[in-house]
Design an enzyme around this catalytic site. Structure first.
Site, PDB file in Angstrom:
ATOM      1  N   GLN A 187       0.763  -1.124   0.047  1.00 38.86           N
ATOM      2  CA  GLN A 187      -0.010  -0.054  -0.050  1.00 38.86           C
ATOM      3  C   GLN A 187       0.920   1.201   0.094  1.00 38.86           C
ATOM      4  O   GLN A 187       1.351   1.605   1.020  1.00 38.86           O
ATOM      5  CB  GLN A 187      -0.891  -0.295   1.154  1.00 38.86           C
ATOM      6  CG  GLN A 187      -1.822  -1.406   1.382  1.00 38.86           C
ATOM      7  CD  GLN A 187      -2.618  -1.442   0.273  1.00 38.86           C
ATOM      8  OE1 GLN A 187      -3.812  -0.538   0.260  1.00 38.86           O
ATOM      9  NE2 GLN A 187      -2.730  -2.650  -0.509  1.00 38.86           N
ATOM     10  N   GLY A 234     -11.821   2.518   4.199  1.00 40.31           N
ATOM     11  CA  GLY A 234     -10.935   1.782   3.625  1.00 40.31           C
ATOM     12  C   GLY A 234     -10.029   2.463   2.711  1.00 40.31           C
ATOM     13  O   GLY A 234     -10.136   3.693   2.491  1.00 40.31           O
ATOM     14  N   HIS A 235      -9.171   1.787   2.118  1.00 40.37           N
ATOM     15  CA  HIS A 235      -8.096   2.478   1.087  1.00 40.37           C
ATOM     16  C   HIS A 235      -8.761   2.973   0.024  1.00 40.37           C
ATOM     17  O   HIS A 235      -9.740   2.557  -0.557  1.00 40.37           O
ATOM     18  CB  HIS A 235      -6.923   1.705   1.085  1.00 40.37           C
ATOM     19  CG  HIS A 235      -7.275   0.336   0.096  1.00 40.37           C
ATOM     20  ND1 HIS A 235      -6.333  -0.824  -0.114  1.00 40.37           N
ATOM     21  CD2 HIS A 235      -8.524  -0.064   0.011  1.00 40.37           C
ATOM     22  CE1 HIS A 235      -6.936  -1.690  -0.622  1.00 40.37           C
ATOM     23  NE2 HIS A 235      -8.090  -1.426  -0.443  1.00 40.37           N
ATOM     24  N   ASN A 236      -8.273   4.195  -0.597  1.00 34.64           N
ATOM     25  CA  ASN A 236      -8.353   4.783  -1.680  1.00 34.64           C
ATOM     26  C   ASN A 236      -9.694   5.616  -1.697  1.00 34.64           C
ATOM     27  O   ASN A 236     -10.224   6.055  -2.716  1.00 34.64           O
ATOM     28  CB  ASN A 236      -8.599   3.995  -2.999  1.00 34.64           C
ATOM     29  CG  ASN A 236      -7.446   2.929  -2.878  1.00 34.64           C
ATOM     30  OD1 ASN A 236      -6.247   3.210  -2.452  1.00 34.64           O
ATOM     31  ND2 ASN A 236      -7.623   1.798  -3.417  1.00 34.64           N
TER      32      ASN A 236
END
Lengths: 365, 365, 365
Positions: free
Chosen positions: A214, A255-257
């Site tokens: 990540q 969460g990511h993004n």
């Protein structure tokens, strides 16, 4: 407000706007509800149902809207600050009194803190006990890092940021001015990404999950507030973005993004899966779940405990949660729900039977 | 990848497998998507929809599956690594570049850390600022304990474990090799167990809850990853067990005495009550709730926000959550749901009425 | 129980009540299930299904209820402690053995801890590594503060409080005697309160959220236990109150101004919004959501994952969550659910059609 310090109404309107009606030199030393306030306190009217209390209040000063002022039957002995939004004004005044009464903190680095020589900390910052600031980090003016905070490599903290105890900010993340993060929150942990590398099925299945690095970070704009033990993951390739003035409650997972639009508020225990885009001015209720890779328009409201699995392209209120019923009643409905198709078939049979009869009757006629 | 370091395709295939098609000596210094990569970067094709980008890519190298390679209309100027799983290969290569570029950390114990003299820490471990390692703990080779980590009495940490800042591991827990635990996670807190010791009912009720000591621990196998602020409770009598390569997201709760089977993934905000057994290769969606004392077979998939109250003995996909509807539409359906038995009775009345009519008709005939 | 220390049955009944039947001088060194216990261990019978194991047990002593004692076919060689609640008794004895075996801790402040000179810490307290105790805090007798704990300004900790690693208690909060808080929990973070100060709509919208200062604190009574990473917010104007012997699991969120009644238990991942009042002796299931500003009567039970949006004024069991079904079955029912009004209309049409026919028949007759 144990402090003996006071502020005049003129000083308040100079700082926060509004118009004085009465004596601008009147000094107040604290806030109180209408029914408890005394002559040296300021009260406020933000809800029609307290209008009646104005008649008997002992408050020396009061925040009120122009519309409500017109409704008053008594004004004598009260000095008013007239403002379109007395509730927001109250919040600002309350903060001013807290700031007045707050113990003075001396800028500087606590002897028990560890600040890497390659970090850059403003002289006005207050670095508490057992804090860690790693190499390359930049800590802005008047930043307050409470006990046990961990600031990773290359993190940028804007002016007036306040991280409460035991907050963790991973390497490379960026927090804008005046961002507040409550205790135990984690900014920038790895997003949840693993590539399946398995062959075969069942007992023959072999292989593993391969971690996807990540390499994005988290980019948080000005005036964001983040609740205790909330987690916001770093992006996989791009940054996770929290736009200005977003307010996030406790125990929320982002969460990511993801990108959360400006002024959006997210209540406690909500979870937002990766790569989801939430618009501006949205209101996400408590314990709401939002799937990954969806988009919510501006001004979307999702009520508590609802689940969003697809994009919501229009503003409006969305729901998918039931309120409780007595257990037995619920079970009776739930059993029918599980067999809704049987009810439908019975309806269909009835429709067919009736149509058959009509045909028969037509035949006979 | 600001670093000037590069790797040749031959080196990559030596480490990660696959076959070079083209120049094995071609060196790459980083990864990029097909439409952004240059001659000194390696790209990958993991999704058919990007096949068209291969025609115009400037990437000097590319990861591709044998099947996709056959579909290419252009191969010139690109050096390929052919592998059955380009996505997993990409993840491994990405990690390799990160390792190349990572700042070198010097093994040793930070002066601000506290390591009990009766703990055993490998010389290759990196013990960060304000870390606590209590008596009897054993810390393996190359373990990384970030700022503020607390490792309890008698804890065993396998080689290459990485605990991010402010992680807490209670006494007696065991983490296998390469386990990663993100910031704020808590391993081994007491399970939630209290014996009721009350007499009487209503106002006359007296007594208390008696805490049941939790004397098991948590046993985590190799290659597990645990998300930020996740909590895994210690067992009451036996250990809570997380098998190898389980991946757990943020803010997940796992109760005492649970066993999570190898390779299972659990998404954020899920909660698993005590004494539950989850099989291998399961996928537990975000915010899923699983009751205590149930068993899930291998290869069970539970979709987001669903609730499991009974054992699921067969592999398959299970669901119990609704997607949102506009609020008014939801309320209309929900009102009918609460009275589903009335709809059923109306159907029954219709059926009876029709049957009566048929009987009447028969009588007349 | 690796320790060689033992306790006689007489000593146990002196401490915990109950009557010895057999030799009161018999000494036991630990607890074990009936099928595993030896002559120097004590076992217990709390569940009818283990009655048969009494016949073959090698346990030298046993906890049993008067009713179960009457059912025994074998009593020889076993010394009994007769008590109305063997399970609660077992929990107390288990704790006694743990205390016997626990490593002795020396009272005092760890050299790496920071205790403000204006804090007051009992000499019998154990202040661990990297702990912070701020000015004005009062720490009671035998309090245990584990590594990385942060105790804010003016906090009061009663006797025998135990805060596990990395717990944060904000300024002004109060914890009663024997309160246990597990790792990472946050007591007293700001409640989630913001006054909207916006004008205009859509693109023209301007203004911001104004933070409402949270000047209440959290007041936790005696014998409360709070799980890992749980968050309890401070009140806005008044305190958030947790009454005596409340037991709260991990990852629970309790909003500002709430009051949780004595002896209530709250399972993991539950979320309770602000200004809500929960009665005494309630049981709140895992992942339950409770709206703000509602009241739950005493003895209310809410089953796991249910959502409470209105006050529940009578004791009883309440539910609003579905158990999982195979995905396709669920989707079939869910599709019908979304169109329940259409089913109702079809029923209505049938009813009308039948009534029309009856009217026709009447006309013809």
């Amino acid at each position: 407000m144990a402090s003996g310090m006071t502020i005049s109404l003129d000083e308040l309107t100079q700082r926060f706007g509004g118009d004085v009606m009465g004596k601008g030199a009147h000094r107040v030393g604290g806030l109180a509800p209408l029914d408890k306030a005394g002559p040296d306190q300021i009260s406020f009217l933000a809800n029609q149902k307290y209008l009646v209390q104005v008649e008997s209040t002992r408050a020396g000063a009061m925040l009120i809207s122009p519309a409500d002022l017109d409704k008053l039957t008594r004004r004598d002995g009260i000095n008013f600050i007239v403002t379109p939004n007395p509730y927001a004004y109250f919040a600002r005044v309350a903060q001013a009194f807290i700031d007045l009464a707050a113990p003075k903190v001396t800028p500087g680095v606590h002897p028990s803190a560890y600040v890497d020589p390659a970090a850059k900390v403003a002289a006005s910052a207050v670095i508490g006990p057992h804090v860690t600031v790693e190499a390359g980090a930049v800590v802005g003016e008047r930043v307050k890092l409470d006990a046990g905070v961990s600031v990773g490599r290359g993190v940028k903290l804007g002016d007036d940021v306040h991280l409460y105890p035991n907050v963790t900010v991973y390497h490379g993340c960026k927090l804008g001015a005046r961002v507040i993060v409550h205790a135990g929150a984690v900014i920038g942990a790895d997003g949840f990404g693993f590539a399946p590398d398995f062959v075969g099925e069942g007992e023959a299945r072999a292989g593993t999950w391969v971690k996807i690095p990540q390499v994005g970070a988290v980019d948080i704009a000005d005036d964001v507030e983040i609740g205790a033990n909330t987690t916001i993951d770093r992006g996989a390739m791009v940054d996770t973005v929290i736009e200005e003035s977003v307010k996030i409650d406790n125990l929320v997972q982002i969460g990511h993004n993801c990108r959360i639009g400006a002024y959006t508020v997210i209540a406690g225990c909500a979870g937002i899966a990766g790569s989801t885009n939430i618009g501006k001015h949205c209101m996400i209720g408590g314990a709401v779940g939002i799937a990954g890779h969806v988009t919510l328009a501006d001004y979307v409201i999702v009520t508590a405990q609802s689940g969003v699995s697809k994009s919501l392209t229009k503003p409006g209120i969305y729901t998918s949660a039931f309120p409780t019923m007595p257990h037995a009643d619920w079970n009776r409905s739930a059993a029918l729900y599980r067999n809704l198709d049987k009810l439908r078939e019975r309806i269909k049979s009835l429709e067919t039977a009736l149509a058959d009869r009509d045909a028969d009757a037509d035949d006979k006629a």
